[in-house]
Scaffold this motif. Structure first.
Motif, PDB file in Angstrom:
ATOM      1  N   ALA A  45       1.031  -1.045   0.412  1.00 15.23           N
ATOM      2  CA  ALA A  45      -0.073  -0.053   0.324  1.00 15.23           C
ATOM      3  C   ALA A  45       0.842   1.596   0.008  1.00 15.23           C
ATOM      4  O   ALA A  45       1.033   2.234   0.784  1.00 15.23           O
ATOM      5  CB  ALA A  45      -1.118   0.036   1.227  1.00 15.23           C
ATOM      6  N   PRO A  46       1.271   1.757  -1.392  1.00 16.07           N
ATOM      7  CA  PRO A  46       2.364   2.572  -1.030  1.00 16.07           C
ATOM      8  C   PRO A  46       1.481   3.506  -0.953  1.00 16.07           C
ATOM      9  O   PRO A  46      -0.152   4.178  -2.371  1.00 16.07           O
ATOM     10  CB  PRO A  46       3.023   2.858  -2.914  1.00 16.07           C
ATOM     11  N   TYR A  47       1.843   5.314  -0.796  1.00 16.63           N
ATOM     12  CA  TYR A  47       1.214   6.123  -0.897  1.00 16.63           C
ATOM     13  C   TYR A  47       2.444   7.748  -1.438  1.00 16.63           C
ATOM     14  O   TYR A  47       3.169   7.186  -1.351  1.00 16.63           O
ATOM     15  CB  TYR A  47       0.973   6.827   0.748  1.00 16.63           C
ATOM     16  N   GLU A  48       1.364   8.716  -2.422  1.00 16.46           N
ATOM     17  CA  GLU A  48       2.006   9.774  -2.357  1.00 16.46           C
ATOM     18  C   GLU A  48       3.011  10.433  -1.438  1.00 16.46           C
ATOM     19  O   GLU A  48       2.326  10.797  -0.407  1.00 16.46           O
ATOM     20  CB  GLU A  48       0.801  10.436  -3.342  1.00 16.46           C
ATOM     21  N   SER A  49       4.796  10.183  -1.681  1.00 20.88           N
ATOM     22  CA  SER A  49       5.212  11.322  -0.943  1.00 20.88           C
ATOM     23  C   SER A  49       5.591  12.249  -1.147  1.00 20.88           C
ATOM     24  O   SER A  49       6.394  13.002   0.440  1.00 20.88           O
ATOM     25  CB  SER A  49       6.038   9.924  -0.702  1.00 20.88           C
ATOM     26  N   PHE A  50       5.220  12.947  -1.711  1.00 20.80           N
ATOM     27  CA  PHE A  50       6.239  13.934  -2.278  1.00 20.80           C
ATOM     28  C   PHE A  50       5.191  15.514  -1.434  1.00 20.80           C
ATOM     29  O   PHE A  50       5.541  16.767  -1.849  1.00 20.80           O
ATOM     30  CB  PHE A  50       6.251  14.215  -4.247  1.00 20.80           C
ATOM     31  N   ASN A  51       3.655  14.780  -1.097  1.00 18.58           N
ATOM     32  CA  ASN A  51       2.985  16.884  -1.703  1.00 18.58           C
ATOM     33  C   ASN A  51       2.976  17.136   0.271  1.00 18.58           C
ATOM     34  O   ASN A  51       2.706  16.777   0.740  1.00 18.58           O
ATOM     35  CB  ASN A  51       1.767  15.882  -1.502  1.00 18.58           C
ATOM     36  N   VAL A  52       4.022  17.457   0.048  1.00 17.68           N
ATOM     37  CA  VAL A  52       4.534  18.047   1.937  1.00 17.68           C
ATOM     38  C   VAL A  52       3.300  19.077   2.882  1.00 17.68           C
ATOM     39  O   VAL A  52       3.504  19.016   3.734  1.00 17.68           O
ATOM     40  CB  VAL A  52       6.122  19.045   1.849  1.00 17.68           C
ATOM     41  N   TRP A  53       2.429  19.723   1.458  1.00 18.76           N
ATOM     42  CA  TRP A  53       1.632  20.053   2.056  1.00 18.76           C
ATOM     43  C   TRP A  53       0.245  19.181   3.351  1.00 18.76           C
ATOM     44  O   TRP A  53      -0.150  19.697   4.153  1.00 18.76           O
ATOM     45  CB  TRP A  53       0.721  20.464   1.440  1.00 18.76           C
ATOM     46  N   ASP A  54       0.698  17.727   3.135  1.00 16.72           N
ATOM     47  CA  ASP A  54      -0.442  16.738   3.992  1.00 16.72           C
ATOM     48  C   ASP A  54       0.336  15.747   5.118  1.00 16.72           C
ATOM     49  O   ASP A  54       0.754  15.622   4.590  1.00 16.72           O
ATOM     50  CB  ASP A  54      -0.798  16.245   2.348  1.00 16.72           C
TER      51      ASP A  54
ATOM     52  N   HIS B 167       9.183  20.418   7.610  1.00 21.27           N
ATOM     53  CA  HIS B 167       8.854  21.594   6.116  1.00 21.27           C
ATOM     54  C   HIS B 167       7.468  22.101   6.248  1.00 21.27           C
ATOM     55  O   HIS B 167       8.169  23.691   5.910  1.00 21.27           O
ATOM     56  CB  HIS B 167       8.410  20.165   4.690  1.00 21.27           C
ATOM     57  N   ARG B 168       6.747  22.043   6.606  1.00 17.55           N
ATOM     58  CA  ARG B 168       5.682  23.313   6.251  1.00 17.55           C
ATOM     59  C   ARG B 168       5.953  23.788   7.123  1.00 17.55           C
ATOM     60  O   ARG B 168       5.794  24.848   7.179  1.00 17.55           O
ATOM     61  CB  ARG B 168       4.718  22.311   6.892  1.00 17.55           C
ATOM     62  N   TYR B 169       5.953  23.686   8.866  1.00 20.52           N
ATOM     63  CA  TYR B 169       6.067  24.182   9.854  1.00 20.52           C
ATOM     64  C   TYR B 169       7.285  24.517  10.968  1.00 20.52           C
ATOM     65  O   TYR B 169       7.210  25.577  11.870  1.00 20.52           O
ATOM     66  CB  TYR B 169       4.542  23.676  10.877  1.00 20.52           C
ATOM     67  N   GLY B 170       8.496  23.838  10.550  1.00 20.06           N
ATOM     68  CA  GLY B 170       9.345  24.442  10.992  1.00 20.06           C
ATOM     69  C   GLY B 170       9.316  23.437  12.118  1.00 20.06           C
ATOM     70  O   GLY B 170       8.461  23.091  13.308  1.00 20.06           O
ATOM     71  N   THR B 171      10.370  23.310  13.165  1.00 21.25           N
ATOM     72  CA  THR B 171      10.794  22.401  14.221  1.00 21.25           C
ATOM     73  C   THR B 171      10.094  22.871  15.578  1.00 21.25           C
ATOM     74  O   THR B 171       9.024  21.936  16.314  1.00 21.25           O
ATOM     75  CB  THR B 171      12.360  22.302  14.408  1.00 21.25           C
ATOM     76  N   ASN B 172       9.753  24.096  15.712  1.00 18.69           N
ATOM     77  CA  ASN B 172       9.173  24.679  17.115  1.00 18.69           C
ATOM     78  C   ASN B 172       7.273  25.175  16.904  1.00 18.69           C
ATOM     79  O   ASN B 172       7.141  26.138  16.767  1.00 18.69           O
ATOM     80  CB  ASN B 172       9.911  26.032  17.258  1.00 18.69           C
TER      81      ASN B 172
ATOM     82  N   ASP C  66       7.685  22.700  -2.649  1.00 17.71           N
ATOM     83  CA  ASP C  66       5.921  22.501  -2.405  1.00 17.71           C
ATOM     84  C   ASP C  66       4.974  23.491  -4.298  1.00 17.71           C
ATOM     85  O   ASP C  66       4.073  23.481  -3.910  1.00 17.71           O
ATOM     86  CB  ASP C  66       6.045  23.096  -0.798  1.00 17.71           C
ATOM     87  N   THR C  67       6.978  24.449  -4.251  1.00 15.30           N
ATOM     88  CA  THR C  67       5.582  25.387  -5.510  1.00 15.30           C
ATOM     89  C   THR C  67       5.627  24.527  -6.443  1.00 15.30           C
ATOM     90  O   THR C  67       4.470  24.354  -7.420  1.00 15.30           O
ATOM     91  CB  THR C  67       6.317  26.546  -5.537  1.00 15.30           C
ATOM     92  N   ALA C  68       5.911  23.096  -6.266  1.00 16.70           N
ATOM     93  CA  ALA C  68       5.783  21.978  -7.599  1.00 16.70           C
ATOM     94  C   ALA C  68       4.287  21.435  -8.316  1.00 16.70           C
ATOM     95  O   ALA C  68       3.660  21.299  -8.544  1.00 16.70           O
ATOM     96  CB  ALA C  68       5.726  20.872  -7.721  1.00 16.70           C
TER      97      ALA C  68
END
Lengths: 205, 883
Positions: free
Chosen positions: B172-181, B220-225, B754-756
């Motif tokens: 069951a692979p899933y799309e990995s590149f969409n870092v928004w999700d 990636h989306r929000y940073g570590t903190n 993410d602009t992709a």
């Protein structure tokens, strides 16, 4: 007479770098305090040739006032435009600007009035204004610019802190500028009889 | 005749491409992959310790996310309580250790290392977009050969690396590149993972791999903190708790491995080799009871997992593996396992030595391992070091060829472009160059690979010598200021510290150029020019305060590019900023047009509307994006901006003819000349299409690029203040400055992937283009507007040969920068920082060259056709230009 004045300028132009060399550890430890301590001597070294040149004392005082206020503000703006920090290290940058204003703008302001808006309409107004104090202006400003070069290097030396290198660069540049102006004048005066024709041509132009 | 310039542009562009490709061939390191599959000799056979393995890969699981922190300060500290409790309560049953990754820390590279046990070389680092199947031996292949069934769910990079490896009903692979999700993939993984662990299905597999991406995406989306990271870590904690419970129920001996493939830096990104990025965590838990031992070692390498896992499952270690077994995992059989691994490494080194003499010699020179655990460990470390060093071996011949071609192309660029050879010769050389490019990238036949560069080299030399013989090789007059500024930029490559602080250096050089020119203008009583140049400098300083620091800069730089505050605050800031841009940018362009003496015409009005529409679309797009709301509406917005921009370009060619007559006279009735008309029309074309570039920039990037457009417009007003060469250097510095202020750095981890997803929800052919637009938007805009910023004295450029002019300037400077950076890469190829600083800088310069080349060809061709046809060919101007 002019040549003697140039030599006086060259000698007094080396005073700031000698002072910087002597106070270098203090400059690294406390830049602002040291710059403040050195500024009267720097001012003195710039003003002595001005008095010697026979400029009216009132004129000199006026120039000191203008360059230490408006001139400092102008150079502060220039420093920020060139990438100096805005929100932090205010007094460091201000001290540096004051020093540079005294060693670059002060002589030019004394010798010639700064060009007014009307005068700026004529070509070469700025060159005419700066004529006679190129060594001060170009030396100090180019030296300060070159002083930025070592800052980013990863040598982790205490003297890389702001604004030590730029201050030192400005002092070295001032010494080099005034000395080379003296030498240049010496050369042009000596070779004047030989090149009489081209100079007369220049006048007609 | 009209195509002359385009031919020339193509020719130079192909030369740049050949130079860059040749250099890359020698510089980007490669490793030869041996196809052998390991077979276990009789004496190495070991009984498996475990029957089943469950592997949970938590992407970007840094060591300090897991380990117990006494002074917990960050939101991510002490969230994985389950692991911490099990480690302290039951030490023999599980162990936790640092799990050091070999850079580059991209998931694809890490998975290769974790499964084959081999070291990454640089060549694969760029293939993160589409992973390709692993050809060499790995532990999944060995498990399959031993008849084990593998189940997989999670990041689809695995699927790309190991096609046909997983059981069809347990895949069951899933799309990995969409870092928004942050959650879709993890929900799916959770469902499958625990479903397969259920009583009914747990006997249908032997190895279960799950790869969760939520933690990485939160970083990636929000940073570590950020609380999102905390939430994802808490979720992982729940999973591990459930997993441990499920495994304890099972009858077989099950090994649970929880690991990170890499860490993340303070911004939440990864890809480089900083301590935080390589510092992953590894935790092993056994359902069998206390079987794990202790160790004195502080950390293990990621490739060490390969022999360890093989040993625990009783499988042969993959052939190319260079790892050592992990001491804790073999409390009893450690020495035995070390012997086995030493033998395997000897076999590998012997075979590799047949291909590469140096490695064979060095490995043979090593003394046989002393038969103690210390002796074997030392031996394995030594062999690993030999390979690691040798795989950093450059191929100097193609590197030198590449440098030569780049230098020659720079020389040919720099001389004033004029026709000096027959068109057919140029065409032939162009074909040779294109052929070389193709052969270098696509066809790998050795005969072509060996001869193509030589043919290309001789062509370049022939061309250059022809120029010398005809003594038409005239370099442009050397002028002090542009030479000084550009030399300053080139000399920057001599030190890694300068490259690190390039953003400030570029600012300083730009300001020097602008202020000297401003003083000069003032001196020649051109106050308007001086004021324009000073405003350009002021805007430059303002944009330079948008900073995204690279990690090496951190003690001297404060990042303010990624916004702080709550989602609502951010959205409000974005909306306000972009609204200001929407209102002001068309206004500014209008003012400049009026200033240039154009009276309002149909096209100016149309342009204003078009710009408003595009900028409005961009504002809505980024506002919605910040709210993370209505993804479809975002995509529609983006597409409408694209369509409006392209539509404008089409309409422009049509109305250019009748607007021309409107533009030829200013309000006072004076005639302005075709030069001026062509310039105005061209600027209108570019401004109408600028939305396409602004679209791909992130919100603050849009502000930065809008400010840059304003600067370029001001430079058009002040175009007569500088010689063309000075203006070119100023433009080159300007686009570098805005490269940084749009949130980029010369590092791999600052690419805004993410602009992709602006134009689609999946990866499409447009995605790489969008990323490219995002990274090089400033370069593209500068190259496009360059023909308009040539002073009137050098007349005839816009009308006669815009592509020629723009080509031999902006991209030739880019090519020279590439040459300088490539030669410094060659010089510093043994430098500690070569992969971290010099190589990314070279790649950025190379990409910038190719992008500016492409833009000048693409823009130049239609421009030349339309303007040339519209106004006819200005004979006088061109003949002047040719001599």
């Amino acid at each position: 007479m002019v040549q003697r004045l140039r030599w006086l300028e060259a000698i007094s132009g080396t005073v700031p770098i000698v002072l910087t060399y002597a106070y270098f550890p203090a400059l690294i430890a406390e830049p602002v305090a040291t710059i403040a301590k050195l500024t009267p001597f720097v001012l003195l070294s710039t003003v002595i040739p001005l008095f010697a040149s026979g400029a009216p004392p009132a004129n000199i005082l006026y120039s000191v006032a203008v360059s230490s206020t408006l001139g400092t503000a102008l150079l502060y703006t220039v420093a920020v435009l060139f990438g100096a920090p805005v929100t932090v290290l205010f007094s460091e940058t201000a001290g540096l600007s004051l020093h540079c204003a005294l060693t670059s703008l002060l002589p030019a302001l004394t010798y010639t009035r700064p060009p007014t808006l009307d005068r700026l309409q004529r070509p070469h107004a700025l060159t005419e204004w700066a004529d006679g104090s190129y060594g001060y202006i170009i030396g100090t400003l180019a030296g300060a610019y070159a002083g930025c070069i070592p800052i980013p290097l990863d040598w982790d030396r205490p003297w890389q802190r702001w604004p030590v290198t730029v201050y030192t660069g400005a002092c070295i540049g001032l010494a080099l500028g005034t000395i080379s102006e003296a030498l240049y004048d010496l050369y042009t005066i000596r070779s004047k009889p030989k090149t009489a024709k081209p100079s007369s041509k220049a006048k007609t132009n | 005749m009209l195509l002359d310039g385009t031919l020339r542009s193509l020719w130079l562009a192909s030369l740049h491409a050949v130079g860059i490709l040749l250099f890359c061939r020698g510089f980007l390191l490669t490793r030869s992959v041996l196809d052998n599959i390991a077979q276990l000799p009789q004496e190495d056979r070991l009984t498996p310790t475990f029957d089943k393995v469950v592997i949970l890969v938590i992407d970007a699981l840094r060591y300090d996310f897991v380990s117990e922190q006494v002074n917990a300060t960050a939101v991510y500290h002490n969230r994985l309580k389950s692991v911490q409790q099990l480690v302290t309560a039951d030490p023999g049953r599980s162990f936790l250790t640092r799990f050091i990754a070999d850079p580059p820390t991209t998931t694809l590279q890490r998975l290769k290392g974790l499964t084959t046990g081999s070291l990454p070389t640089f060549v694969d680092a760029g293939s993160n977009f589409a992973g390709t199947a692993i050809a060499e031996d790995n532990w999944l292949l060995q498990s399959r050969l031993a008849g084990k069934r593998i189940a997989f769910t999670g990041d689809d990079t695995w699927q790309a690396l190991f096609p046909d490896t997983f059981e069809p009903e347990f895949n069951a692979p899933y799309e990995s590149f969409n870092v928004w999700d942050l959650d879709t993939l993890d929900r799916g993984v959770e469902a499958h993972l625990f479903d397969w662990l259920d009583v009914g299905k747990r006997n249908s597999w032997d190895i279960l791999i799950a790869h969760a991406l939520g933690v990485d995406h939160a970083g990636h989306r929000y940073g570590t903190n950020h609380v999102e990271l905390q939430r994802k870590l808490d979720e992982m904690d729940q999973w591990i708790r459930r997993l441990v419970g499920q495994i304890s129920d099972m009858r077989e001996d099950v090994l649970l491995i929880v690991m990170g493939d890499h860490g993340m830096n303070a911004q939440g990104d990864h890809g480089g080799d900083s301590d935080l990025e390589v510092d992953a965590a590894l935790w092993m838990y056994s359902s069998k009871g206390k079987i794990f031992g202790g160790t004195s070692k502080d950390s293990v390498r990621q490739i060490d997992l390969v022999p360890t896992l093989s040993g625990l499952l009783g499988l042969p270690t993959p052939f190319n593996s260079l790892g050592s077994p992990i001491e804790q995992a073999f409390s009893v059989h450690y020495l035995e396992q070390l012997r086995k691994t030493s033998r395997q490494i000897q076999r590998y080194a012997a075979l590799y030595g047949e291909q590469s003499d140096e490695i064979g010699r060095e490995v043979r020179a090593l003394p046989r391992p002393v038969d103690t655990s210390k002796g074997h460990e030392k031996y394995q470390r030594d062999v690993l070091n030999i390979f690691a060093r040798r795989w950093a071996q450059y191929d100097l011949t193609p590197m030198m060829q590449g440098l030569y071609v780049l230098l020659m192309s720079a020389l040919l660029d720099l001389q004033q472009i004029r026709r000096q050879s027959r068109k057919i010769v140029e065409l032939l050389i162009l074909l040779v160059n294109i052929g070389t490019c193709v052969s270098l990238t696509v066809i790998e036949a050795p005969i072509i690979r060996d001869y193509a560069p030589s043919i290309c080299l001789s062509c370049v030399t022939a061309q250059l010598s022809q120029c010398v013989v005809r003594s038409s090789l005239r370099l442009p007059d050397i002028q002090a200021l542009p030479t000084l500024l550009f030399l300053g930029h080139c000399l920057m490559f001599t030190s890694n510290s300068f490259i690190i602080h390039e953003d400030r250096i570029v600012l300083g050089l730009l300001q020097l150029g602008l202020s000297l020119r401003a003083i000069d203008s003032l001196n020649h009583s051109k106050a308007v020019h001086a004021i324009c140049l000073l405003i350009v400098g002021l805007i430059g300083r303002i944009t330079a305060s948008f900073r995204l620091c690279r990690e090496e800069q951190i003690n001297r730089c404060v990042s303010n590019w990624s916004m702080s505050g709550s989602v609502l605050q951010q959205t409000i800031v974005i909306a306000i900023l972009l609204t200001i841009v929407t209102v002001c940018l068309p206004k500014a362009s209008n003012i400049v047009f009026t200033f240039l003496g154009n009276r309002p015409s149909t096209s100016t009005v149309a342009l204003k509307i078009i710009m408003h529409v595009q900028l409005l679309g961009i504002t809505v797009l980024w506002t919605l994006d910040s709210l993370d709301y209505l993804p479809i509406a975002r995509i529609i917005c983006a597409w409408s901006v694209v369509i409006v921009g392209l539509g404008w370009a089409l309409a422009w060619t049509w109305f250019a003819s009748f607007t021309a007559s409107e533009l030829t006279s200013d309000g006072k009735g004076a005639t302005l000349g075709s030069e001026h008309v062509a310039r105005s029309l061209y600027v209108q074309l570019v401004l109408g299409m600028a939305g396409l570039v602004l679209l791909a920039a992130k919100p603050l990037g849009v502000v930065s690029l809008a400010l840059m457009l304003t600067q370029l417009l001001l430079l058009i007003v002040a175009k007569d203040s500088c010689e063309t060469s000075t203006m070119t250097v100023i433009l080159s510095l300007l686009c570098h400055l805005h490269f940084f202020s749009t949130g980029h750095q010369m590092t791999l981890s600052s690419i805004q992937w993410d602009t992709a997803f602006l134009l689609s929800r999946e990866i499409t052919a447009l995605s790489p283009m969008l990323v490219c637009l995002n990274a090089f938007g400033a370069f593209i805009l500068c190259t496009m507007l360059f023909p308009a910023i040539v002073r009137d004295k050098d007349r005839g450029h816009v009308a006669a040969g815009p592509s020629v002019r723009s080509h031999c300037s902006v991209s030739s400077l880019a090519a020279i920068l590439t040459f300088c950076s490539a030669s410094m890469c060659t010089h510093f190829r043994r430098h500690l920082m070569v992969w971290k600083i010099f190589a990314p800088r070279f790649m950025c310069a190379a990409f910038a060259t190719l992008v500016t080349d492409a833009v000048s060809i693409l823009v130049g061709l239609p421009l030349q056709l339309s303007i040339g046809l519209r106004f006819g060919r200005p004979k006088r101007v061109l003949s002047q230009h040719e001599d």
